[in-house]
Design an enzyme around this catalytic site. Structure first.
Site, short mmCIF file in Angstrom:
data_model
loop_
_atom_site.label_atom_id
_atom_site.label_comp_id
_atom_site.label_asym_id
_atom_site.label_seq_id
_atom_site.Cartn_x
_atom_site.Cartn_y
_atom_site.Cartn_z
N CYS A 1 -105.24 34.42 -16.12
CA CYS A 1 -105.54 35.53 -15.22
C CYS A 1 -105.03 36.86 -15.82
O CYS A 1 -105.51 37.28 -16.86
CB CYS A 1 -104.98 35.27 -13.82
SG CYS A 1 -105.65 36.38 -12.56
N HIS B 1 -108.01 30.64 -12.38
CA HIS B 1 -106.74 29.94 -12.18
C HIS B 1 -106.96 28.43 -12.31
O HIS B 1 -107.45 27.80 -11.36
CB HIS B 1 -106.17 30.26 -10.79
CG HIS B 1 -105.63 31.63 -10.68
ND1 HIS B 1 -104.32 31.95 -11.00
CD2 HIS B 1 -106.20 32.79 -10.27
CE1 HIS B 1 -104.11 33.24 -10.80
NE2 HIS B 1 -105.24 33.77 -10.36
N GLU C 1 -104.80 26.09 -12.22
CA GLU C 1 -103.91 25.37 -11.29
C GLU C 1 -104.46 25.35 -9.86
O GLU C 1 -103.98 24.60 -9.03
CB GLU C 1 -102.51 25.99 -11.32
CG GLU C 1 -102.33 27.31 -10.60
CD GLU C 1 -102.83 28.53 -11.36
OE1 GLU C 1 -102.62 29.66 -10.85
OE2 GLU C 1 -103.41 28.38 -12.45
#
Length: 203
Positions: free
Chosen positions: A79, A182, A184
Protein backbone atom coordinates in the site's frame (compact mmCIF):
# COMPACT_ATOMS: atom_id res chain seq x y z
CA UNK A 1 12.62 -14.23 10.09
CA UNK A 2 10.95 -11.57 7.92
CA UNK A 3 11.31 -8.06 9.39
CA UNK A 4 8.19 -5.87 9.22
CA UNK A 5 9.35 -2.28 9.60
CA UNK A 6 7.64 -0.39 12.43
CA UNK A 7 7.87 3.33 11.69
CA UNK A 8 4.58 4.38 13.22
CA UNK A 9 2.45 3.99 10.07
CA UNK A 10 0.06 1.16 9.38
CA UNK A 11 -1.59 -2.02 10.54
CA UNK A 12 1.57 -3.95 11.31
CA UNK A 13 0.02 -6.69 13.41
CA UNK A 14 -2.43 -7.72 10.67
CA UNK A 15 0.47 -8.09 8.21
CA UNK A 16 2.40 -10.14 10.77
CA UNK A 17 -0.64 -12.36 11.38
CA UNK A 18 -1.00 -12.86 7.63
CA UNK A 19 2.54 -14.20 7.40
CA UNK A 20 2.00 -16.38 10.45
CA UNK A 21 -1.10 -17.94 8.87
CA UNK A 22 0.96 -19.15 5.91
CA UNK A 23 3.79 -20.47 8.06
CA UNK A 24 6.26 -17.60 7.61
CA UNK A 25 7.97 -16.26 10.73
CA UNK A 26 7.72 -12.47 10.85
CA UNK A 27 8.62 -9.90 13.50
CA UNK A 28 7.67 -6.25 13.86
CA UNK A 29 10.99 -4.42 14.08
CA UNK A 30 11.86 -0.82 14.94
CA UNK A 31 15.65 -1.16 15.20
CA UNK A 32 17.48 -0.36 11.92
CA UNK A 33 20.27 -2.82 12.72
CA UNK A 34 17.73 -5.64 13.12
CA UNK A 35 16.10 -4.69 9.82
CA UNK A 36 19.47 -4.68 8.08
CA UNK A 37 20.27 -8.13 9.49
CA UNK A 38 16.96 -9.71 8.44
CA UNK A 39 16.90 -12.06 5.43
CA UNK A 40 13.80 -10.29 4.04
CA UNK A 41 11.98 -7.03 4.78
CA UNK A 42 8.41 -5.75 4.49
CA UNK A 43 7.46 -2.06 4.45
CA UNK A 44 3.71 -1.73 5.11
CA UNK A 45 1.90 1.54 5.63
CA UNK A 46 -1.27 3.58 5.57
CA UNK A 47 -1.54 7.36 5.78
CA UNK A 48 0.21 10.34 4.27
CA UNK A 49 3.34 10.01 2.13
CA UNK A 50 5.14 13.00 3.69
CA UNK A 51 4.47 11.80 7.24
CA UNK A 52 5.75 8.35 6.32
CA UNK A 53 9.00 9.68 4.87
CA UNK A 54 9.52 11.86 7.93
CA UNK A 55 8.98 8.88 10.22
CA UNK A 56 11.35 6.69 8.20
CA UNK A 57 13.96 9.43 8.53
CA UNK A 58 13.30 9.83 12.25
CA UNK A 59 13.65 6.09 12.87
CA UNK A 60 16.84 5.89 10.79
CA UNK A 61 15.28 3.57 8.22
CA UNK A 62 15.96 5.31 4.91
CA UNK A 63 19.61 4.25 4.55
CA UNK A 64 18.76 0.86 6.03
CA UNK A 65 16.11 0.20 3.37
CA UNK A 66 18.50 1.27 0.63
CA UNK A 67 21.15 -1.09 2.03
CA UNK A 68 18.70 -4.01 2.16
CA UNK A 69 17.69 -3.45 -1.45
CA UNK A 70 21.30 -3.03 -2.59
CA UNK A 71 22.14 -6.33 -0.89
CA UNK A 72 19.59 -8.10 -3.07
CA UNK A 73 17.38 -9.25 -0.21
CA UNK A 74 13.65 -9.84 -0.80
CA UNK A 75 11.76 -6.63 -0.09
CA UNK A 76 8.01 -6.00 -0.21
CA UNK A 77 6.22 -2.65 0.01
CA UNK A 78 2.49 -2.81 0.79
CA UNK A 79 0.00 0.00 0.00
CA UNK A 80 1.75 3.21 1.13
CA UNK A 81 4.89 1.08 1.36
CA UNK A 82 4.68 0.53 -2.41
CA UNK A 83 4.34 4.27 -3.06
CA UNK A 84 7.35 5.10 -0.87
CA UNK A 85 9.58 3.03 -3.17
CA UNK A 86 9.26 5.69 -5.87
CA UNK A 87 11.08 8.99 -6.39
CA UNK A 88 8.34 11.39 -5.36
CA UNK A 89 4.67 11.95 -4.55
CA UNK A 90 2.38 14.85 -5.45
CA UNK A 91 0.46 14.40 -2.17
CA UNK A 92 0.32 17.81 -0.42
CA UNK A 93 2.71 19.27 -2.97
CA UNK A 94 5.92 17.46 -3.81
CA UNK A 95 7.62 15.05 -1.42
CA UNK A 96 10.74 13.02 -2.29
CA UNK A 97 10.47 9.26 -1.76
CA UNK A 98 13.02 6.48 -1.34
CA UNK A 99 13.94 6.50 -5.02
CA UNK A 100 14.28 2.73 -5.30
CA UNK A 101 12.16 2.78 -8.46
CA UNK A 102 11.93 5.63 -11.02
CA UNK A 103 8.56 7.32 -11.19
CA UNK A 104 6.07 9.25 -9.12
CA UNK A 105 2.90 8.89 -7.07
CA UNK A 106 -0.24 10.61 -8.35
CA UNK A 107 -3.76 11.22 -7.05
CA UNK A 108 -6.79 9.81 -8.79
CA UNK A 109 -8.54 12.56 -10.84
CA UNK A 110 -10.78 14.82 -8.79
CA UNK A 111 -14.49 14.77 -9.61
CA UNK A 112 -14.29 11.83 -12.00
CA UNK A 113 -14.05 8.98 -9.51
CA UNK A 114 -15.05 8.17 -5.98
CA UNK A 115 -11.88 8.64 -3.98
CA UNK A 116 -10.50 6.73 -2.17
CA UNK A 117 -10.59 3.66 -4.38
CA UNK A 118 -11.98 1.24 -1.83
CA UNK A 119 -13.03 -2.39 -2.11
CA UNK A 120 -12.34 -5.41 -4.26
CA UNK A 121 -10.87 -5.01 -7.74
CA UNK A 122 -8.93 -7.11 -10.20
CA UNK A 123 -5.17 -7.00 -10.52
CA UNK A 124 -4.45 -8.30 -14.01
CA UNK A 125 -1.04 -9.89 -14.38
CA UNK A 126 1.16 -8.32 -17.06
CA UNK A 127 4.15 -10.64 -16.79
CA UNK A 128 5.08 -13.75 -14.86
CA UNK A 129 6.60 -13.05 -11.46
CA UNK A 130 7.23 -15.08 -8.29
CA UNK A 131 4.54 -13.28 -6.27
CA UNK A 132 1.87 -14.57 -8.67
CA UNK A 133 2.63 -18.29 -8.39
CA UNK A 134 -0.65 -20.22 -8.11
CA UNK A 135 -2.80 -17.08 -8.53
CA UNK A 136 -5.21 -16.48 -11.45
CA UNK A 137 -4.06 -13.86 -13.93
CA UNK A 138 -7.07 -11.65 -13.14
CA UNK A 139 -7.50 -12.26 -9.40
CA UNK A 140 -9.30 -9.71 -7.19
CA UNK A 141 -7.83 -8.10 -4.09
CA UNK A 142 -8.84 -5.50 -1.50
CA UNK A 143 -7.79 -1.88 -2.14
CA UNK A 144 -7.97 1.30 -0.03
CA UNK A 145 -6.04 4.24 -1.52
CA UNK A 146 -6.36 7.71 -3.04
CA UNK A 147 -3.00 7.73 -4.82
CA UNK A 148 -1.36 5.37 -7.30
CA UNK A 149 2.15 4.83 -8.63
CA UNK A 150 3.19 5.89 -12.12
CA UNK A 151 6.45 4.07 -12.91
CA UNK A 152 8.82 5.78 -15.34
CA UNK A 153 9.95 2.34 -16.53
CA UNK A 154 7.05 0.21 -17.86
CA UNK A 155 9.15 -2.91 -17.29
CA UNK A 156 8.48 -2.47 -13.57
CA UNK A 157 4.75 -3.10 -14.01
CA UNK A 158 3.82 -6.66 -13.02
CA UNK A 159 0.04 -6.17 -12.73
CA UNK A 160 -2.46 -3.47 -13.63
CA UNK A 161 -5.80 -2.50 -12.16
CA UNK A 162 -8.50 -0.35 -13.76
CA UNK A 163 -10.19 2.33 -11.69
CA UNK A 164 -11.23 5.04 -14.12
CA UNK A 165 -7.75 4.65 -15.56
CA UNK A 166 -5.31 1.74 -15.66
CA UNK A 167 -2.67 1.93 -12.94
CA UNK A 168 0.21 -0.25 -11.76
CA UNK A 169 -1.09 -2.27 -8.82
CA UNK A 170 1.97 -4.55 -8.59
CA UNK A 171 5.52 -3.49 -9.46
CA UNK A 172 8.83 -5.23 -9.12
CA UNK A 173 12.41 -5.71 -10.17
CA UNK A 174 14.71 -8.51 -9.06
CA UNK A 175 13.52 -9.34 -5.52
CA UNK A 176 12.01 -5.92 -4.76
CA UNK A 177 8.22 -5.73 -5.05
CA UNK A 178 5.46 -3.23 -4.33
CA UNK A 179 1.74 -4.00 -4.15
CA UNK A 180 -0.99 -1.36 -3.86
CA UNK A 181 -3.68 -3.62 -2.40
CA UNK A 182 -3.72 -5.21 1.05
CA UNK A 183 -2.85 -8.91 0.84
CA UNK A 184 -3.56 -9.38 4.54
CA UNK A 185 -7.18 -8.29 3.87
CA UNK A 186 -7.58 -10.18 0.58
CA UNK A 187 -8.63 -13.64 1.73
CA UNK A 188 -6.80 -16.74 0.50
CA UNK A 189 -5.29 -15.22 -2.63
CA UNK A 190 -3.81 -12.36 -0.62
CA UNK A 191 -2.32 -14.83 1.82
CA UNK A 192 -0.90 -16.76 -1.14
CA UNK A 193 1.01 -13.64 -2.15
CA UNK A 194 2.52 -13.40 1.34
CA UNK A 195 3.38 -17.09 1.16
CA UNK A 196 5.02 -16.61 -2.24
CA UNK A 197 7.09 -13.74 -0.86
CA UNK A 198 8.11 -15.96 2.04
CA UNK A 199 9.40 -18.55 -0.42
CA UNK A 200 11.85 -15.96 -1.76
CA UNK A 201 13.53 -15.91 1.62
CA UNK A 202 14.47 -19.55 1.24
CA UNK A 203 15.52 -19.34 -2.42
Amino acid sequence: MIAIIDYGMGNLRSVQKGFERVGCAAAIVQDPAAVAAAPAVVLPGVGAFADAMENLRKFGMIETIQQVVAAGKPFLGICLGQQLLFESSEEFGHTPGLGIFPGRVRRFPEGQLKVPHMGWNQAVMQKNNPLWEGIPADAAFYFVHSYYVEPADPELILARTDYGLPFASVVGRDKVFGIQFHPEKSSNLGLRILQNFGKLVKS
